[in-house]
Motif scaffolding. Structure first.
Motif, PDB file in Angstrom:
ATOM      1  N   ILE A  40       0.839  -1.203   0.000  1.00  0.00           N
ATOM      2  CA  ILE A  40       0.000   0.000   0.000  1.00  0.00           C
ATOM      3  C   ILE A  40       0.873   1.252   0.000  1.00  0.00           C
ATOM      4  O   ILE A  40       0.589   2.230  -0.710  1.00  0.00           O
ATOM      5  N   ALA A  41       1.957   1.216   0.784  1.00  0.00           N
ATOM      6  CA  ALA A  41       2.871   2.359   0.813  1.00  0.00           C
ATOM      7  C   ALA A  41       3.517   2.587  -0.545  1.00  0.00           C
ATOM      8  O   ALA A  41       3.742   3.738  -0.952  1.00  0.00           O
ATOM      9  N   ALA A  42       3.814   1.501  -1.264  1.00  0.00           N
ATOM     10  CA  ALA A  42       4.427   1.638  -2.594  1.00  0.00           C
ATOM     11  C   ALA A  42       3.483   2.309  -3.575  1.00  0.00           C
ATOM     12  O   ALA A  42       3.904   3.135  -4.399  1.00  0.00           O
ATOM     13  N   VAL A  43       2.196   1.983  -3.495  1.00  0.00           N
ATOM     14  CA  VAL A  43       1.209   2.614  -4.380  1.00  0.00           C
ATOM     15  C   VAL A  43       1.158   4.120  -4.146  1.00  0.00           C
ATOM     16  O   VAL A  43       0.961   4.915  -5.075  1.00  0.00           O
ATOM     17  N   ILE A  44       1.374   4.538  -2.911  1.00  0.00           N
ATOM     18  CA  ILE A  44       1.321   5.965  -2.570  1.00  0.00           C
ATOM     19  C   ILE A  44       2.653   6.653  -2.846  1.00  0.00           C
ATOM     20  O   ILE A  44       2.704   7.747  -3.429  1.00  0.00           O
ATOM     21  N   ALA A  45       3.750   6.024  -2.422  1.00  0.00           N
ATOM     22  CA  ALA A  45       5.050   6.701  -2.399  1.00  0.00           C
ATOM     23  C   ALA A  45       5.787   6.666  -3.734  1.00  0.00           C
ATOM     24  O   ALA A  45       6.471   7.645  -4.082  1.00  0.00           O
ATOM     25  N   LEU A  46       5.683   5.575  -4.487  1.00  0.00           N
ATOM     26  CA  LEU A  46       6.502   5.463  -5.702  1.00  0.00           C
ATOM     27  C   LEU A  46       6.137   6.496  -6.773  1.00  0.00           C
ATOM     28  O   LEU A  46       7.042   7.126  -7.338  1.00  0.00           O
ATOM     29  N   PRO A  47       4.849   6.688  -7.095  1.00  0.00           N
ATOM     30  CA  PRO A  47       4.557   7.735  -8.087  1.00  0.00           C
ATOM     31  C   PRO A  47       5.040   9.114  -7.650  1.00  0.00           C
ATOM     32  O   PRO A  47       5.604   9.865  -8.458  1.00  0.00           O
ATOM     33  N   ALA A  48       4.851   9.446  -6.375  1.00  0.00           N
ATOM     34  CA  ALA A  48       5.317  10.750  -5.880  1.00  0.00           C
ATOM     35  C   ALA A  48       6.833  10.840  -5.932  1.00  0.00           C
ATOM     36  O   ALA A  48       7.406  11.862  -6.318  1.00  0.00           O
ATOM     37  N   GLY A  49       7.519   9.762  -5.565  1.00  0.00           N
ATOM     38  CA  GLY A  49       8.971   9.764  -5.587  1.00  0.00           C
ATOM     39  C   GLY A  49       9.535   9.882  -6.985  1.00  0.00           C
ATOM     40  O   GLY A  49      10.505  10.615  -7.219  1.00  0.00           O
ATOM     41  N   TYR A  50       8.926   9.179  -7.940  1.00  0.00           N
ATOM     42  CA  TYR A  50       9.390   9.266  -9.328  1.00  0.00           C
ATOM     43  C   TYR A  50       9.142  10.661  -9.899  1.00  0.00           C
ATOM     44  O   TYR A  50       9.965  11.189 -10.649  1.00  0.00           O
ATOM     45  N   LEU A  51       8.012  11.254  -9.541  1.00  0.00           N
ATOM     46  CA  LEU A  51       7.715  12.611 -10.018  1.00  0.00           C
ATOM     47  C   LEU A  51       8.731  13.612  -9.474  1.00  0.00           C
ATOM     48  O   LEU A  51       9.240  14.466 -10.208  1.00  0.00           O
ATOM     49  N   ILE A  52       9.044  13.486  -8.189  1.00  0.00           N
ATOM     50  CA  ILE A  52      10.020  14.396  -7.585  1.00  0.00           C
ATOM     51  C   ILE A  52      11.400  14.183  -8.199  1.00  0.00           C
ATOM     52  O   ILE A  52      12.119  15.141  -8.519  1.00  0.00           O
ATOM     53  N   GLY A  53      11.795  12.929  -8.364  1.00  0.00           N
ATOM     54  CA  GLY A  53      13.118  12.657  -8.909  1.00  0.00           C
ATOM     55  C   GLY A  53      13.263  13.076 -10.354  1.00  0.00           C
ATOM     56  O   GLY A  53      14.321  13.571 -10.760  1.00  0.00           O
ATOM     57  N   HIS A  54      12.200  12.926 -11.150  1.00  0.00           N
ATOM     58  CA  HIS A  54      12.280  13.261 -12.575  1.00  0.00           C
ATOM     59  C   HIS A  54      12.249  14.764 -12.807  1.00  0.00           C
ATOM     60  O   HIS A  54      13.004  15.293 -13.629  1.00  0.00           O
ATOM     61  N   THR A  55      11.385  15.448 -12.092  1.00  0.00           N
ATOM     62  CA  THR A  55      11.236  16.891 -12.313  1.00  0.00           C
ATOM     63  C   THR A  55      12.172  17.724 -11.436  1.00  0.00           C
ATOM     64  O   THR A  55      12.462  18.875 -11.773  1.00  0.00           O
ATOM     65  N   GLY A  56      12.615  17.154 -10.324  1.00  0.00           N
ATOM     66  CA  GLY A  56      13.446  17.919  -9.398  1.00  0.00           C
ATOM     67  C   GLY A  56      12.664  18.893  -8.543  1.00  0.00           C
ATOM     68  O   GLY A  56      13.256  19.658  -7.767  1.00  0.00           O
ATOM     69  N   ARG A  57      11.349  18.879  -8.645  1.00  0.00           N
ATOM     70  CA  ARG A  57      10.513  19.804  -7.877  1.00  0.00           C
ATOM     71  C   ARG A  57       9.998  19.119  -6.606  1.00  0.00           C
ATOM     72  O   ARG A  57       9.641  17.953  -6.632  1.00  0.00           O
ATOM     73  N   GLY A  58       9.969  19.886  -5.543  1.00  0.00           N
ATOM     74  CA  GLY A  58       9.430  19.371  -4.294  1.00  0.00           C
ATOM     75  C   GLY A  58      10.394  18.521  -3.491  1.00  0.00           C
ATOM     76  O   GLY A  58       9.985  17.856  -2.537  1.00  0.00           O
ATOM     77  N   ARG A  59      11.682  18.545  -3.846  1.00  0.00           N
ATOM     78  CA  ARG A  59      12.644  17.705  -3.134  1.00  0.00           C
ATOM     79  C   ARG A  59      12.763  18.132  -1.675  1.00  0.00           C
ATOM     80  O   ARG A  59      12.810  17.278  -0.779  1.00  0.00           O
TER      81      ARG A  59
END
Length: 245
Positions: A40-59
């Motif tokens: 359940i944590a992966a469903v929540i955290a992975l999309p947010a983590g990939y978005l932050i890592g790819h865009t560099g925003r919200g780090r």
């Protein structure tokens, strides 16, 4: 030593493997909490983590969030959910999801941030879209750090899942709390040994997995450290100068 041997005997006692409070049932509940919370944590955290890592925003926000979440007391979160949801498995599961989110989120965005920017620029130069870069370049190259985050989350939950019994959620903590109330130290130690064994097995499995997901091109391109033996200078041999020569 006698107590330890008695705890080992309790683990393999046939009486502990039958009935409603059977050891295999408690182990299954313990692993169910662990992998259910991490999933359940992966469903929540992975999309947010990939978005932050790819865009560099919200780090900065993500770093503050993960740090704050890790500071939350596990028992306090569990009791808070139990007061709102009642006794059962829901409160422990949600509490363990909260514990598993920070390492998974950190592993997701740190894995992408660790990639050499020249690699990303090369992917853009050949005409890849942002989605293609994320899926075919960033996620595979960042997979080892992501597995490291999952590994940390699993170990944290499998160690904390013993608290589920505090609110009637079962798992291996039931033996520990029952042993405390009845002063049955053999039962307490036996359950603790089983929890430790589960943590060590999961640690070994994820350690192997983390090494296995390293892309072949990356592992093959790593420079091997060769230890060069320093050459020892020869000792200069001198001869005494004889008088008159």
């Amino acid at each position: 030593m006698t107590l330890f041997l008695a705890a080992i005997a309790w683990i393999f006692d046939p009486a502990a493997h039958s009935g409603q409070n059977a050891l295999p049932t408690r182990i299954a509940e313990h692993l169910g909490y662990t992998f259910g919370a991490v999933l359940i944590a992966a469903v929540i955290a992975l999309p947010a983590g990939y978005l932050i890592g790819h865009t560099g925003r919200g780090r900065e926000l993500a770093v503050s969030f993960t740090g704050g979440m890790r500071a939350l007391p596990s028992l306090g979160i569990l009791i808070l959910f139990a007061l709102g949801l009642g006794i059962g498995f829901k409160a422990p599961l949600l509490a363990f999801v909260i514990l598993a989110i920070p390492p998974l989120l950190a592993g997701a965005y740190a894995g992408i941030e660790a990639i050499d920017r020249l690699t990303i620029d090369a992917a853009r130069a050949v005409g890849m879209t942002e989605w293609q870069i994320l899926v075919t370049v960033e996620i595979p190259l960042g997979m080892p750090l992501l597995i490291g985050g999952i590994r940390a989350g699993v170990l944290q939950v499998v160690a904390t899942a013993t608290l589920a019994a505090y609110v009637g959620g079962g798992a291996l903590g039931g033996y520990i709390f029952h042993g405390i109330s009845t002063k049955n130290y053999i039962e307490m130690l036996g359950a603790s040994i089983v929890v430790t064994a589960l943590a060590l097995v999961l640690e070994g499995l994820f350690s192997v997995t983390q090494k296995a997901v390293v892309p072949h091109g990356v592992s093959a391109g790593r420079a091997k450290m060769v230890r060069v033996r320093p050459s020892r200078p020869r000792t200069a041999v001198t001869y005494p100068i004889e008088k008159g020569k």
